[in-house]
Design a protein around this motif. Structure first.
Motif, PDB file in Angstrom:
ATOM      1  N   GLU A   1      -8.465  28.098 -12.624  1.00  0.00           N
ATOM      2  CA  GLU A   1      -8.603  26.636 -12.715  1.00  0.00           C
ATOM      3  C   GLU A   1      -7.761  26.007 -11.618  1.00  0.00           C
ATOM      4  O   GLU A   1      -8.142  25.020 -10.997  1.00  0.00           O
ATOM      5  CB  GLU A   1      -8.129  26.162 -14.093  1.00  0.00           C
ATOM      6  CG  GLU A   1      -8.372  24.684 -14.370  1.00  0.00           C
ATOM      7  CD  GLU A   1      -7.337  23.760 -13.737  1.00  0.00           C
ATOM      8  OE1 GLU A   1      -6.259  24.239 -13.338  1.00  0.00           O
ATOM      9  OE2 GLU A   1      -7.624  22.553 -13.609  1.00  0.00           O
ATOM     10  N   GLU A   2      -6.601  26.609 -11.336  1.00  0.00           N
ATOM     11  CA  GLU A   2      -5.645  25.981 -10.413  1.00  0.00           C
ATOM     12  C   GLU A   2      -6.061  26.118  -8.943  1.00  0.00           C
ATOM     13  O   GLU A   2      -5.397  25.591  -8.065  1.00  0.00           O
ATOM     14  CB  GLU A   2      -4.240  26.566 -10.624  1.00  0.00           C
ATOM     15  CG  GLU A   2      -3.666  26.267 -11.978  1.00  0.00           C
ATOM     16  CD  GLU A   2      -3.296  24.794 -12.175  1.00  0.00           C
ATOM     17  OE1 GLU A   2      -3.679  23.955 -11.344  1.00  0.00           O
ATOM     18  OE2 GLU A   2      -2.658  24.473 -13.177  1.00  0.00           O
TER      19      GLU A   2
ATOM     20  N   HIS B   1      -9.630  19.200 -15.110  1.00  0.00           N
ATOM     21  CA  HIS B   1      -9.585  20.256 -16.126  1.00  0.00           C
ATOM     22  C   HIS B   1     -10.894  21.026 -16.175  1.00  0.00           C
ATOM     23  O   HIS B   1     -11.943  20.506 -15.749  1.00  0.00           O
ATOM     24  CB  HIS B   1      -9.291  19.644 -17.500  1.00  0.00           C
ATOM     25  CG  HIS B   1      -7.992  18.906 -17.537  1.00  0.00           C
ATOM     26  ND1 HIS B   1      -6.774  19.541 -17.550  1.00  0.00           N
ATOM     27  CD2 HIS B   1      -7.727  17.573 -17.517  1.00  0.00           C
ATOM     28  CE1 HIS B   1      -5.816  18.623 -17.551  1.00  0.00           C
ATOM     29  NE2 HIS B   1      -6.353  17.425 -17.516  1.00  0.00           N
TER      30      HIS B   1
ATOM     31  N   GLN C   1       0.653  15.715 -18.023  1.00  0.00           N
ATOM     32  CA  GLN C   1       1.047  15.957 -16.624  1.00  0.00           C
ATOM     33  C   GLN C   1       1.371  14.646 -15.906  1.00  0.00           C
ATOM     34  O   GLN C   1       1.584  14.651 -14.696  1.00  0.00           O
ATOM     35  CB  GLN C   1      -0.045  16.717 -15.848  1.00  0.00           C
ATOM     36  CG  GLN C   1      -0.374  18.079 -16.456  1.00  0.00           C
ATOM     37  CD  GLN C   1      -1.399  18.844 -15.670  1.00  0.00           C
ATOM     38  OE1 GLN C   1      -2.574  18.483 -15.655  1.00  0.00           O
ATOM     39  NE2 GLN C   1      -0.986  19.911 -15.015  1.00  0.00           N
TER      40      GLN C   1
ATOM     41  N   ASP D   1       1.016  24.089 -18.479  1.00  0.00           N
ATOM     42  CA  ASP D   1      -0.251  23.690 -17.829  1.00  0.00           C
ATOM     43  C   ASP D   1      -1.287  24.793 -18.035  1.00  0.00           C
ATOM     44  O   ASP D   1      -1.178  25.876 -17.463  1.00  0.00           O
ATOM     45  CB  ASP D   1       0.015  23.453 -16.331  1.00  0.00           C
ATOM     46  CG  ASP D   1      -1.239  23.030 -15.581  1.00  0.00           C
ATOM     47  OD1 ASP D   1      -1.110  22.709 -14.388  1.00  0.00           O
ATOM     48  OD2 ASP D   1      -2.336  23.017 -16.180  1.00  0.00           O
ATOM     49  N   GLY D   2      -2.265  24.520 -18.883  1.00  0.00           N
ATOM     50  CA  GLY D   2      -3.306  25.511 -19.193  1.00  0.00           C
ATOM     51  C   GLY D   2      -2.909  26.399 -20.357  1.00  0.00           C
ATOM     52  O   GLY D   2      -3.629  26.480 -21.366  1.00  0.00           O
TER      53      GLY D   2
ATOM     54  N   HIS E   1      -4.155  19.858 -23.723  1.00  0.00           N
ATOM     55  CA  HIS E   1      -3.454  20.007 -22.437  1.00  0.00           C
ATOM     56  C   HIS E   1      -2.241  19.091 -22.410  1.00  0.00           C
ATOM     57  O   HIS E   1      -2.179  18.109 -23.156  1.00  0.00           O
ATOM     58  CB  HIS E   1      -4.409  19.651 -21.289  1.00  0.00           C
ATOM     59  CG  HIS E   1      -4.105  20.317 -19.989  1.00  0.00           C
ATOM     60  ND1 HIS E   1      -3.080  19.927 -19.164  1.00  0.00           N
ATOM     61  CD2 HIS E   1      -4.669  21.379 -19.374  1.00  0.00           C
ATOM     62  CE1 HIS E   1      -3.049  20.712 -18.093  1.00  0.00           C
ATOM     63  NE2 HIS E   1      -4.000  21.605 -18.193  1.00  0.00           N
TER      64      HIS E   1
ATOM     65  N   HIS F   1      -6.889  27.287 -19.382  1.00  0.00           N
ATOM     66  CA  HIS F   1      -6.729  28.348 -18.360  1.00  0.00           C
ATOM     67  C   HIS F   1      -5.324  28.923 -18.464  1.00  0.00           C
ATOM     68  O   HIS F   1      -4.404  28.236 -18.926  1.00  0.00           O
ATOM     69  CB  HIS F   1      -6.962  27.764 -16.958  1.00  0.00           C
ATOM     70  CG  HIS F   1      -6.008  26.661 -16.597  1.00  0.00           C
ATOM     71  ND1 HIS F   1      -4.818  26.853 -15.905  1.00  0.00           N
ATOM     72  CD2 HIS F   1      -6.044  25.315 -16.856  1.00  0.00           C
ATOM     73  CE1 HIS F   1      -4.191  25.702 -15.743  1.00  0.00           C
ATOM     74  NE2 HIS F   1      -4.898  24.748 -16.331  1.00  0.00           N
TER      75      HIS F   1
END
Ligand code: HGY
Ligand code: MN
Ligand code: MN
Length: 399
Positions: free
Chosen positions: A118-119, A348, A181, A87-88, A178, A76
């Motif tokens: 996505e977030e 995800h 995180q 992130d994405g 990805h 994303h």
């Protein structure tokens, strides 16, 4: 195929420029923001330049489609309200580089996607949930953000660019790269994580209602204080969870709003998010029973009203064995003795896509485990190592 790390890193930094904010490499690019739409238009131009058919679907996901059956890769490109540059975005640009290199080499056929929201500005893995059929478009159109903007209205901003939904039958699998995180790869000095499974998640909002009143003249025994109810609830849930959770279970009250939020007024309303995650669906059930029972008993004890709303849930998902094995073989080649198999504590789009086709994921480290913050970062050598694993895995799968 011949991947080009410099081209990959160039495009990764270019994508960061859409919504660059804060210190360092911070990014603010929420779904359907001006920066998000500009980034998606730029991505579509890169897809065209890579001889992929560029397409936007009705919910703002953008696709670079190879001819015929293909492996789908991506992630994303929208971010959290305060997000990082990777992130994405990392999964989208890594997929673009592999797809581009594959086209230049005459194969294999690789398609690319950047899913929308996505977030969760509006829901959570919103576009991939709609594409996978787990949420209807009609239902999603009624999802609202914290300012009351509806998903159905926000997506009108790209109506002139959008076409139909993409048929999933053209893809024989989905691989998402990805950042981890979390802290584990970075602390171990390892480079690659091959994901075994993705946790399940449940998320809702709880509102306690009491009496707004004067903070000086209202005796404590006569108060119906909504914040005291929220504090009691959180304290009691923490105590009840202690005896049933594992050390990988997480729960968060990330969003709190108090009304009227003034120091000389006894608060009449406290609304807060309650989110919990684990790899075990049965444990998520047991936690939910405690959540609902505790909210009810606190309201009864403190003579408050209580409302539980906006329920959202995704089940835990296992990665596909064949795709995972290709990633593991590639990791052993690219990062011998510096890779591991590991679960994903983050959610995800792969979780939703798993309803349509085999899926797998590959991680690279997050420095100090930081993510969903401007300080999110990864060493560029590790980014390139992840790209090499992705390219090697798709070559193995299609040979
Ligand atoms: O919350 C998550 O796990 C994802 O990064 N949105
Ligand atoms: Mn993400
Ligand atoms: Mn995220």
């Amino acid at each position: 195929m011949h991947i080009q790390p410099d081209r990959f890193l160039r495009d990764l930094h270019k994508l960061r420029s859409f919504g660059a904010a804060g210190v360092g490499k911070g990014v603010v690019r929420p779904a359907f923001s001006k920066a998000d739409i500009a980034a998606r238009e730029w991505l579509m131009a890169q897809f065209e330049a890579a001889d992929l058919r560029a397409h936007m679907d009705p919910v703002g996901s953008v696709w670079g489609l190879a001819d015929g059956p293909s492996v789908l890769m991506g992630s994303h490109s929208d971010t959290q309200p305060e997000g990082g540059w990777l992130d994405g975005a990392l999964g989208v640009i890594a997929a673009l580089e592999v797809a581009r290199a594959a086209q230049e080499a005459g194969g294999p056929a690789v398609s690319v996607v950047s899913f929308q929201d996505e977030e969760g500005r509006f829901g959570g893995t919103t576009a991939s949930s709609i594409w996978a059929g787990s949420v209807s478009l009609e239902t999603a159109d009624q999802f609202a953000d914290f300012d009351g903007v509806l998903f159905g209205d926000a997506r009108q901003s790209v109506a002139d660019l959008a076409g139909d939904f993409v048929d999933p039958a053209q893809f024989n699998g989905f691989i998402e790269m990805h950042i981890e995180q979390g802290p584990w790869l970075d602390r171990a000095g390892e480079t690659i994580g091959v994901v075994s499974d993705i946790v399940g998640i449940r998320d809702l909002n709880i509102t306690f209602g009491g009496d707004q009143n004067h903070a000086g003249t209202t005796p404590m025994m006569y108060r119906r204080d909504a914040v005291q109810g929220m504090v009691d609830y959180i304290t009691q849930v923490n105590a009840a969870f202690a005896s049933i959770v594992s050390d990988s279970t997480v729960w968060t009250n990330g969003h709190v709003s108090v009304h009227p939020n003034a120091s000389s007024i006894v608060p009449g309303q406290a609304r807060f998010s309650m989110q919990w995650r684990d790899r075990d669906a049965g444990l998520l059930d047991r936690m939910e029973a405690i959540i609902r029972e505790t909210a009810r008993t606190v309201a009864a004890t403190r003579d408050l009203e209580v409302e539980i709303s906006d329920y959202w849930a995704l089940a835990p998902v296992e990665m596909d064995a064949r795709l995972k094995a290709a990633l593991a073989d590639a990791a052993a080649l690219v990062a011998p003795s510096k890779w591991r198999e590991m679960p994903s504590g983050a959610l995800h789009d792969a979780t939703c896509v798993a309803a349509l086709m085999p899926v797998a994921m590959v991680f690279v480290p997050s420095i100090n485990g930081i993510s969903h913050a401007f300080g999110e970062d990864t060493n560029e050598d590790d980014l390139v190592a992840g790209l090499k694993v992705l390219a090697s895995a798709v070559t193995r799968l299609t040979n």
